[in-house]
Scaffold this motif. Structure first.
Motif, PDB file in Angstrom:
ATOM      1  N   LYS A  77       3.774   2.563 -14.645  1.00 57.87           N
ATOM      2  CA  LYS A  77       5.003   3.341 -14.480  1.00 57.87           C
ATOM      3  C   LYS A  77       5.375   3.515 -13.008  1.00 57.87           C
ATOM      4  N   ASN A  78       4.389   3.839 -12.167  1.00 61.89           N
ATOM      5  CA  ASN A  78       4.686   4.116 -10.755  1.00 61.89           C
ATOM      6  C   ASN A  78       4.371   2.954  -9.817  1.00 61.89           C
ATOM      7  N   ARG A  79       3.376   2.145 -10.177  1.00 62.18           N
ATOM      8  CA  ARG A  79       2.946   0.968  -9.405  1.00 62.18           C
ATOM      9  C   ARG A  79       2.560   1.327  -7.972  1.00 62.18           C
ATOM     10  N   LEU A  80       1.829   2.434  -7.828  1.00 63.20           N
ATOM     11  CA  LEU A  80       1.372   2.896  -6.521  1.00 63.20           C
ATOM     12  C   LEU A  80      -0.153   2.948  -6.494  1.00 63.20           C
ATOM     13  N   THR A  81      -0.729   2.847  -5.298  1.00 63.18           N
ATOM     14  CA  THR A  81      -2.175   3.029  -5.169  1.00 63.18           C
ATOM     15  C   THR A  81      -2.531   4.488  -5.426  1.00 63.18           C
ATOM     16  N   GLU A  99       0.813  -1.212   0.000  1.00 59.36           N
ATOM     17  CA  GLU A  99       0.000   0.000   0.000  1.00 59.36           C
ATOM     18  C   GLU A  99       0.849   1.265   0.000  1.00 59.36           C
ATOM     19  N   ARG A 100       2.075   1.156   0.501  1.00 61.27           N
ATOM     20  CA  ARG A 100       2.926   2.339   0.578  1.00 61.27           C
ATOM     21  C   ARG A 100       4.285   2.097  -0.083  1.00 61.27           C
ATOM     22  N   GLU A 101       4.281   1.272  -1.091  1.00 58.30           N
ATOM     23  CA  GLU A 101       5.486   0.988  -1.863  1.00 58.30           C
ATOM     24  C   GLU A 101       5.083   0.465  -3.236  1.00 58.30           C
ATOM     25  N   PRO A 102       5.960   0.582  -4.222  1.00 53.80           N
ATOM     26  CA  PRO A 102       5.636   0.052  -5.551  1.00 53.80           C
ATOM     27  C   PRO A 102       5.461  -1.464  -5.514  1.00 53.80           C
ATOM     28  N   VAL A 103       4.556  -1.953  -6.325  1.00 50.61           N
ATOM     29  CA  VAL A 103       4.338  -3.399  -6.415  1.00 50.61           C
ATOM     30  C   VAL A 103       5.588  -4.050  -7.014  1.00 50.61           C
ATOM     31  N   PRO A 104       6.158  -5.077  -6.376  1.00 44.91           N
ATOM     32  CA  PRO A 104       7.366  -5.726  -6.916  1.00 44.91           C
ATOM     33  C   PRO A 104       7.040  -6.597  -8.119  1.00 44.91           C
ATOM     34  N   LYS A 105       8.056  -6.922  -8.874  1.00 41.54           N
ATOM     35  CA  LYS A 105       7.891  -7.686 -10.103  1.00 41.54           C
ATOM     36  C   LYS A 105       7.249  -9.041  -9.858  1.00 41.54           C
ATOM     37  N   LYS A 106       7.544  -9.674  -8.731  1.00 40.35           N
ATOM     38  CA  LYS A 106       7.024 -11.013  -8.436  1.00 40.35           C
ATOM     39  C   LYS A 106       5.495 -11.038  -8.269  1.00 40.35           C
ATOM     40  N   ALA A 107       4.909  -9.868  -7.992  1.00 39.87           N
ATOM     41  CA  ALA A 107       3.465  -9.809  -7.748  1.00 39.87           C
ATOM     42  C   ALA A 107       2.660  -9.382  -8.969  1.00 39.87           C
ATOM     43  N   LEU A 108       3.321  -9.158 -10.084  1.00 35.49           N
ATOM     44  CA  LEU A 108       2.619  -8.669 -11.266  1.00 35.49           C
ATOM     45  C   LEU A 108       1.716  -9.733 -11.877  1.00 35.49           C
ATOM     46  N   LYS A 109       0.652  -9.294 -12.541  1.00 35.73           N
ATOM     47  CA  LYS A 109      -0.346 -10.200 -13.106  1.00 35.73           C
ATOM     48  C   LYS A 109      -0.483  -9.966 -14.608  1.00 35.73           C
ATOM     49  N   ARG A 168      -1.645  -1.119 -11.102  1.00 37.60           N
ATOM     50  CA  ARG A 168      -0.273  -1.190 -10.575  1.00 37.60           C
ATOM     51  C   ARG A 168       0.225  -2.636 -10.575  1.00 37.60           C
ATOM     52  N   TYR A 169      -0.686  -3.591 -10.691  1.00 33.93           N
ATOM     53  CA  TYR A 169      -0.319  -5.011 -10.722  1.00 33.93           C
ATOM     54  C   TYR A 169      -0.096  -5.534 -12.143  1.00 33.93           C
ATOM     55  N   ALA A 170      -0.370  -4.717 -13.148  1.00 33.60           N
ATOM     56  CA  ALA A 170      -0.295  -5.192 -14.540  1.00 33.60           C
ATOM     57  C   ALA A 170       1.156  -5.314 -15.007  1.00 33.60           C
ATOM     58  N   LYS A 171       1.443  -6.383 -15.732  1.00 32.86           N
ATOM     59  CA  LYS A 171       2.782  -6.542 -16.307  1.00 32.86           C
ATOM     60  C   LYS A 171       3.038  -5.500 -17.383  1.00 32.86           C
ATOM     61  N   SER A 172       1.988  -5.126 -18.082  1.00 38.29           N
ATOM     62  CA  SER A 172       2.111  -4.164 -19.172  1.00 38.29           C
ATOM     63  C   SER A 172       0.887  -3.261 -19.197  1.00 38.29           C
ATOM     64  N   ALA A 173       1.077  -2.035 -19.666  1.00 33.73           N
ATOM     65  CA  ALA A 173      -0.046  -1.108 -19.791  1.00 33.73           C
ATOM     66  C   ALA A 173      -1.081  -1.607 -20.795  1.00 33.73           C
ATOM     67  N   LYS A 174      -0.690  -2.571 -21.642  1.00 29.89           N
ATOM     68  CA  LYS A 174      -1.634  -3.137 -22.607  1.00 29.89           C
ATOM     69  C   LYS A 174      -2.798  -3.836 -21.916  1.00 29.89           C
ATOM     70  N   SER A 175      -2.627  -4.182 -20.639  1.00 35.49           N
ATOM     71  CA  SER A 175      -3.741  -4.781 -19.897  1.00 35.49           C
ATOM     72  C   SER A 175      -4.932  -3.833 -19.804  1.00 35.49           C
ATOM     73  N   GLY A 176      -4.675  -2.549 -20.051  1.00 36.93           N
ATOM     74  CA  GLY A 176      -5.767  -1.584 -20.038  1.00 36.93           C
ATOM     75  C   GLY A 176      -6.830  -1.869 -21.083  1.00 36.93           C
ATOM     76  N   TRP A 177      -6.449  -2.580 -22.155  1.00 37.06           N
ATOM     77  CA  TRP A 177      -7.425  -2.935 -23.192  1.00 37.06           C
ATOM     78  C   TRP A 177      -8.489  -3.891 -22.666  1.00 37.06           C
ATOM     79  N   THR A 178      -8.202  -4.617 -21.583  1.00 37.37           N
ATOM     80  CA  THR A 178      -9.172  -5.589 -21.054  1.00 37.37           C
ATOM     81  C   THR A 178     -10.426  -4.907 -20.533  1.00 37.37           C
ATOM     82  N   THR A 179     -10.365  -3.606 -20.284  1.00 32.42           N
ATOM     83  CA  THR A 179     -11.564  -2.900 -19.826  1.00 32.42           C
ATOM     84  C   THR A 179     -12.660  -2.929 -20.888  1.00 32.42           C
TER      85      THR A 179
END
Length: 463
Positions: A82-86, A12-22, A247-258
């Motif tokens: 880019k920032n991976r923050l809430t 919640e108060r740090e960028p999401v790490p690579k291991k947690a990306l979806k 912030r959990y997305a591996k790529s901004a392309k996940s935005g197309w899923t909306t």
């Protein structure tokens, strides 16, 4: 329509790490389910009450939902990755803790009103066996003790479940979403049979060239539909609430899923619900209402029951539940920031009480088009602060994340920009009779520009 989906309560108060990306599949199912919910049962019929034409509705929804998808993809998802923050931590860096608390109050209260409208939706289903009078489109006050009791009971049950935590709420919602989508499609098929729709021209003629709006409603054109549907979720995309999701997305392309949410929920489901209402408008009861100059009720429970029986009642209940439950939960989280020592369950109960009180008054659901417009109009400009800070601060020689760097609890540049934009354009809309959604984008741009101007002035004074 849906609210911000809390993917996890970690980082919640740090960028999401690579291991947690979806990957993108995680977002596809989530958006498809979350946007086929209780609100769709009300919004679809309300479009019919505005006298919109077939072309304006179908083309307007296509364009407006496309703009919403593009907003998620190229603004929210880009900054989220880019920032991976809430949203809240990102705002705190720019605005300061005190202003984030103020934002959370506004956010929480609006969440409660939305959840209350969903309790109203569910109550129309529960009230069927009791032969309860359904609220009319112009109703503001509850129409009887039976209505009040049903809403209070539903509110208590929903609140207690929400208070147990989001994990159970989220799992149940994901399980129920396919049932709700099937219900929408099944109801639409049955409704088309009842309306004797055998060709596309028959379907087109449901709206035809448009009609006069119902009493208390305004006439919608292509632009009303397109702009309203673009900003129906303004708080989530241009308002940046879904930074907490992407912030959990591996790529901004996940935005197309909306697009799954926009074209399954905000296109197919809205039209399906409109067809249910079109069936009701042919009944003697509805014809009598219109003959007397009154607007017929928009009660999702009876509409769905008329099409697919008990399954329709179940679908309405589930749809209302899957929206109200997580919305009350999120309102509780927003309120908890004001009382950090309070347990989240206690804050959720407070939110549930407010939502239940709101649900007693059918105006929030019956005027959902207007409420959603106000909701997005108030919260969307906050997202402009993040966007302009991200992309334009260096060009204007303004310090980014100013509150964090200078240990400020309140950045006055943000508060003034937000307040002046929202109050100024809202006053203009009311005094000139302008459709509020038409001013959401101008208010958003104004807030971002004023933020840079005020930041330039204030930062120069303190340097």
């Amino acid at each position: 329509m849906s609210e911000e989906v809390v993917v996890a309560e970690e980082y919640e108060r740090e960028p999401v790490p690579k291991k947690a990306l979806k990957g993108w599949k995680s977002f596809l199912g989530m958006y498809a389910g979350e946007h086929a919910a209780g609100t769709e049962f009300v919004i679809g019929p309300l479009f019919l009450t505005t006298g919109v034409s077939a072309f304006d509705l179908l083309a307007g929804l296509f364009v407006g939902n496309l703009m919403a998808v593009l907003s998620w993809r190229f603004l929210t998802a880009e900054i989220g990755v880019k920032n991976r923050l809430t949203l809240y931590f990102q705002l705190e860096k720019i605005c300061g803790k005190n202003l984030v608390k103020f934002y959370n109050i506004a956010n929480g209260i609006l969440f409660c009103f939305l959840a209350g409208s969903m309790l109203t939706v569910s109550a129309t289903a529960v009230g069927i066996p009791f032969d309860m009078d359904m609220p009319k489109l112009t109703d503001v006050m509850p129409n009887g003790i039976t209505w009040i009791i049903i809403v209070v009971v539903l509110g208590a049950i929903t609140t207690l479940i929400a208070a147990k935590g989001y994990a159970m709420v989220s799992k149940a919602a994901n399980w129920m979403s396919p049932i709700i989508i099937v219900g929408f499609v099944a109801a639409a098929i049955v409704a088309m049979g009842q309306l004797e729709i055998h060709s596309f021209s028959d379907f087109w003629n449901i709206w035809g060239e448009g009609k006069e709006p119902f009493p208390g409603q305004i006439k919608y054109t292509f632009w009303h539909v397109a702009i309203w549907s673009w900003f129906a979720n303004a708080a989530m995309h241009v308002g940046m609430s879904d930074l907490s999701v992407f912030r959990y997305a591996k790529s901004a392309k996940s935005g197309w899923t909306t697009a799954a949410g926009m074209y399954v929920g905000h296109y197919i489901a809205w039209i399906a619900a409109a067809l249910l209402y079109a069936v009701y408008l042919k009944t003697p009861e509805a014809i009598n209402f219109l003959a007397n100059g009154e607007a017929p009720s928009v009660a999702p429970g009876p509409l769905a029951y008329n099409a697919i029986g008990a399954f329709g009642v179940l679908v309405v209940l589930l749809a209302g539940w899957t929206t109200a439950n997580p919305t009350i939960y999120r309102a509780g989280l927003a309120f908890q920031t004001l009382f950090p020592k309070m347990k989240s369950s206690g804050a959720t109960i407070i939110a549930g009480v407010i939502a239940t009180a709101a649900g007693i008054f059918p105006a929030f659901a019956m005027q959902l088009l207007d409420f959603v417009a106000v909701y997005g109009f108030i919260l969307a400009p906050v997202g402009a602060i993040i966007v302009f800070d991200q992309y334009f601060s260096s060009k204007f020689d303004v310090s980014s994340n100013y509150a964090e760097k200078n240990k400020l609890n309140l950045n006055w540049a943000v508060l003034l920009a937000w307040a002046l934009s929202v109050c100024g354009f809202y006053f203009y809309a009311k005094t000139n009779g302008v459709f509020l959604s038409f001013l959401t984008l101008p208010a958003w741009i104004s807030c971002g520009v004023l933020f840079l101007v005020f930041s330039k002035i204030m930062q120069k004074k303190t340097s």
